[in-house]
Design a protein around this motif. Sequence first.
Motif, PDB file in Angstrom:
ATOM      1  N   TRP A  35       0.646  -1.530  -0.019  1.00  0.00           N
ATOM      2  CA  TRP A  35       0.543  -0.045   0.007  1.00  0.00           C
ATOM      3  C   TRP A  35       1.300   1.676   0.406  1.00  0.00           C
ATOM      4  CZ3 TRP A  35      -5.072  -0.315  -2.078  1.00  0.00           C
ATOM      5  CH2 TRP A  35      -5.383  -0.999  -2.034  1.00  0.00           C
ATOM      6  N   GLY A  36       2.207   1.453   0.533  1.00  0.00           N
ATOM      7  CA  GLY A  36       2.723   2.226   0.113  1.00  0.00           C
ATOM      8  C   GLY A  36       3.353   2.744  -1.257  1.00  0.00           C
ATOM      9  N   VAL A  37       3.278   1.487  -2.085  1.00  0.00           N
ATOM     10  CA  VAL A  37       3.897   1.771  -3.134  1.00  0.00           C
ATOM     11  C   VAL A  37       2.220   2.221  -3.428  1.00  0.00           C
ATOM     12  CG1 VAL A  37       4.789   0.503  -5.130  1.00  0.00           C
ATOM     13  CG2 VAL A  37       5.657  -0.138  -3.531  1.00  0.00           C
ATOM     14  N   ILE A  38       0.985   1.876  -3.773  1.00  0.00           N
ATOM     15  CA  ILE A  38       0.199   2.236  -4.231  1.00  0.00           C
ATOM     16  C   ILE A  38       0.177   3.370  -4.048  1.00  0.00           C
ATOM     17  CG2 ILE A  38      -2.574   1.988  -4.859  1.00  0.00           C
ATOM     18  CD1 ILE A  38      -0.807  -0.287  -5.817  1.00  0.00           C
ATOM     19  N   LEU A  39      -0.094   3.791  -2.709  1.00  0.00           N
ATOM     20  CA  LEU A  39       0.009   5.553  -2.721  1.00  0.00           C
ATOM     21  C   LEU A  39       0.814   6.387  -3.545  1.00  0.00           C
ATOM     22  CD1 LEU A  39      -1.362   4.931   1.362  1.00  0.00           C
ATOM     23  CD2 LEU A  39      -2.974   5.432  -0.684  1.00  0.00           C
ATOM     24  N   THR A  65       3.025  16.226   0.054  1.00  0.00           N
ATOM     25  CA  THR A  65       2.049  15.156  -0.440  1.00  0.00           C
ATOM     26  C   THR A  65       1.998  14.457   0.753  1.00  0.00           C
ATOM     27  OG1 THR A  65       3.431  15.472  -2.276  1.00  0.00           O
ATOM     28  CG2 THR A  65       1.858  13.553  -2.093  1.00  0.00           C
ATOM     29  N   LEU A  66       2.298  13.716   1.367  1.00  0.00           N
ATOM     30  CA  LEU A  66       2.104  12.826   2.656  1.00  0.00           C
ATOM     31  C   LEU A  66       1.329  13.487   3.392  1.00  0.00           C
ATOM     32  CD1 LEU A  66       2.904  10.332   3.582  1.00  0.00           C
ATOM     33  CD2 LEU A  66       4.904  11.629   5.289  1.00  0.00           C
ATOM     34  N   ALA A  67       1.309  14.892   4.492  1.00  0.00           N
ATOM     35  CA  ALA A  67       0.231  15.282   4.450  1.00  0.00           C
ATOM     36  C   ALA A  67      -1.243  15.707   4.204  1.00  0.00           C
ATOM     37  CB  ALA A  67       0.319  16.576   5.447  1.00  0.00           C
ATOM     38  N   LEU A  68      -1.262  15.497   2.704  1.00  0.00           N
ATOM     39  CA  LEU A  68      -2.542  14.946   2.220  1.00  0.00           C
ATOM     40  C   LEU A  68      -3.167  14.259   1.925  1.00  0.00           C
ATOM     41  CD1 LEU A  68      -1.247  17.896  -1.059  1.00  0.00           C
ATOM     42  CD2 LEU A  68      -3.264  17.790   1.377  1.00  0.00           C
ATOM     43  N   CYS A  69      -2.073  13.462   2.138  1.00  0.00           N
ATOM     44  CA  CYS A  69      -1.973  11.861   2.082  1.00  0.00           C
ATOM     45  C   CYS A  69      -3.045  11.398   3.515  1.00  0.00           C
ATOM     46  CB  CYS A  69      -1.208  10.681   1.606  1.00  0.00           C
ATOM     47  SG  CYS A  69      -1.640   9.271   1.189  1.00  0.00           S
ATOM     48  N   LEU A 169       4.139   4.499   6.339  1.00  0.00           N
ATOM     49  CA  LEU A 169       4.482   6.034   5.968  1.00  0.00           C
ATOM     50  C   LEU A 169       5.194   6.693   5.836  1.00  0.00           C
ATOM     51  CD1 LEU A 169       1.567   7.517   8.304  1.00  0.00           C
ATOM     52  CD2 LEU A 169       1.492   7.172   6.232  1.00  0.00           C
ATOM     53  N   TYR A 170       6.051   5.458   6.007  1.00  0.00           N
ATOM     54  CA  TYR A 170       7.372   6.540   6.470  1.00  0.00           C
ATOM     55  C   TYR A 170       8.202   5.731   4.858  1.00  0.00           C
ATOM     56  CZ  TYR A 170      12.446   5.839   7.300  1.00  0.00           C
ATOM     57  OH  TYR A 170      13.852   6.054   7.586  1.00  0.00           O
ATOM     58  N   LEU A 171       8.039   4.683   4.483  1.00  0.00           N
ATOM     59  CA  LEU A 171       8.137   3.873   3.075  1.00  0.00           C
ATOM     60  C   LEU A 171       7.537   4.787   2.086  1.00  0.00           C
ATOM     61  CD1 LEU A 171       9.228   2.001   1.104  1.00  0.00           C
ATOM     62  CD2 LEU A 171       7.590   1.354   0.986  1.00  0.00           C
ATOM     63  N   LEU A 172       5.905   5.831   2.375  1.00  0.00           N
ATOM     64  CA  LEU A 172       4.922   6.882   1.390  1.00  0.00           C
ATOM     65  C   LEU A 172       6.419   8.083   1.194  1.00  0.00           C
ATOM     66  CD1 LEU A 172       3.263   7.463  -0.174  1.00  0.00           C
ATOM     67  CD2 LEU A 172       2.089   7.753   1.495  1.00  0.00           C
ATOM     68  N   PHE A 174       9.632   8.437   1.811  1.00  0.00           N
ATOM     69  CA  PHE A 174      10.960   8.022   0.725  1.00  0.00           C
ATOM     70  C   PHE A 174      10.464   7.714  -0.674  1.00  0.00           C
ATOM     71  CE2 PHE A 174      12.805   8.056   5.432  1.00  0.00           C
ATOM     72  CZ  PHE A 174      13.631   8.774   5.013  1.00  0.00           C
ATOM     73  N   LEU A 175       9.180   7.010  -1.092  1.00  0.00           N
ATOM     74  CA  LEU A 175       9.493   6.562  -2.492  1.00  0.00           C
ATOM     75  C   LEU A 175       8.756   8.304  -3.744  1.00  0.00           C
ATOM     76  CD1 LEU A 175       7.136   2.928  -2.022  1.00  0.00           C
ATOM     77  CD2 LEU A 175       9.144   3.703  -2.874  1.00  0.00           C
ATOM     78  N   LEU A 176       7.858   8.636  -1.977  1.00  0.00           N
ATOM     79  CA  LEU A 176       7.819   9.969  -3.237  1.00  0.00           C
ATOM     80  C   LEU A 176       8.635  10.854  -3.265  1.00  0.00           C
ATOM     81  CD1 LEU A 176       4.369  11.351  -0.888  1.00  0.00           C
ATOM     82  CD2 LEU A 176       4.324  10.328  -3.388  1.00  0.00           C
ATOM     83  N   ARG A 177      10.014  11.239  -2.933  1.00  0.00           N
ATOM     84  CA  ARG A 177      10.402  12.032  -2.818  1.00  0.00           C
ATOM     85  C   ARG A 177      11.763  11.275  -3.750  1.00  0.00           C
ATOM     86  NH1 ARG A 177      15.085  12.969   2.159  1.00  0.00           N
ATOM     87  NH2 ARG A 177      16.305  10.910   1.018  1.00  0.00           N
ATOM     88  N   ASP A 178      12.010   9.975  -3.241  1.00  0.00           N
ATOM     89  CA  ASP A 178      12.971   9.173  -4.718  1.00  0.00           C
ATOM     90  C   ASP A 178      12.816   8.727  -5.619  1.00  0.00           C
ATOM     91  OD1 ASP A 178      14.867  11.096  -2.862  1.00  0.00           O
ATOM     92  OD2 ASP A 178      15.125   9.301  -1.175  1.00  0.00           O
TER      93      ASP A 178
END
Length: 353
Positions: A35-39, A65-69, A169-172, A174-178
């Motif tokens: 779900w981290g990858v999906i989000l 982006t994480l806050a909006l999620c 959330l932690y993975l999400l 870093f996936l958004l940033r990198d």
Amino acid sequence: MTPHHLQDKAFLLLLIAVTIAFGAILWQFHGAVFWGVILAILFAPLHRRLLKKMPQRPTLAALCTLALCLIVVILPLTVIAVSLVQEASTIYERVRSGQINFGLYFQQVIAAIPVWAVDLLDRLHLTSVAELQEKLSSVSVQASQFLATRVLTVGQNTLEFVVSFSIMLYLLFFLLRDGASLALRIGQATPLNEAHKRQLIEKFTTVIRATVKGNIVVAASQGALGGMIFWALGIQGPVLWGVLMAFLSLLPAVGAGLIWVPVAIYFLATGAVWQGVVLSTFGICVIGLVDNVLRPILVGKDTKLPDYVVLISTLGGMALFGLTGFVIGPVIAALFIACWDLFAPKHASPTTR
């Protein structure tokens, strides 16, 4: 075998071994990773827009982006989950105390059925009325016990849930940033033709976005509409039944009718004619219309999968992977079709080209 070829095969074997080992390590938290990858895929367009406004601050853009999620997706789901647990516990207590008796409801429906219909059931060797009542009572008790067990399990596994949620959330973040650079490295390491890689990646992301957004919109719409009409008709536990209808709506061609149809039949059979008519009309013309109109537009149009493939892959995916299977199933089906579409022209005989 030359030493060079032997080294290549040894390295390939090592690569497969460490990949399997790494997958085994992640498997314990595969739901959080998935779900981290999906989000990350779903919110990537929003992150890119924020990144354009703050190109020198990728960390801040990822945090926004994480806050909006959290606000748009996770907070509403948390509120619904709390209400669901409260209503499920209340209904279980009423079933256990006898205030809600599904066997009695079924007996009332049978009493209203014409004699010829009861005789027809016996002639078809479906079973006797008494057996049906006994089985329904048993199923209702088992269902209520299962629901209570699930609620208790959630309470006992609170720590595990918090850990998985934090990992997601932690993975999400870093996936958004990198994520862009990570996807580029994975693409460079994949030994496929560049055109094929590009086509498969586009198909993968398109199917995920269409499946998740489409199914969630359909499920949320049907669940909200079903819960609303149950609340308007004074049926106990509208949030619980709405969530169940939303979950069942993930199954194409089956949907929320598994919940509202028996209730409508009960109303009609017990003399509550206007409630039965209202619920039947609303279920067919409003709840059913959402599934028949929105799902082909949101899911089938973007994935370009036939309706029967969506149905079979969704059911098979949920049977193998649980709730996440409603995404995994159609994604595997779409990649299967895409891979064969790439393979067929390349290996077609000269006479068929």
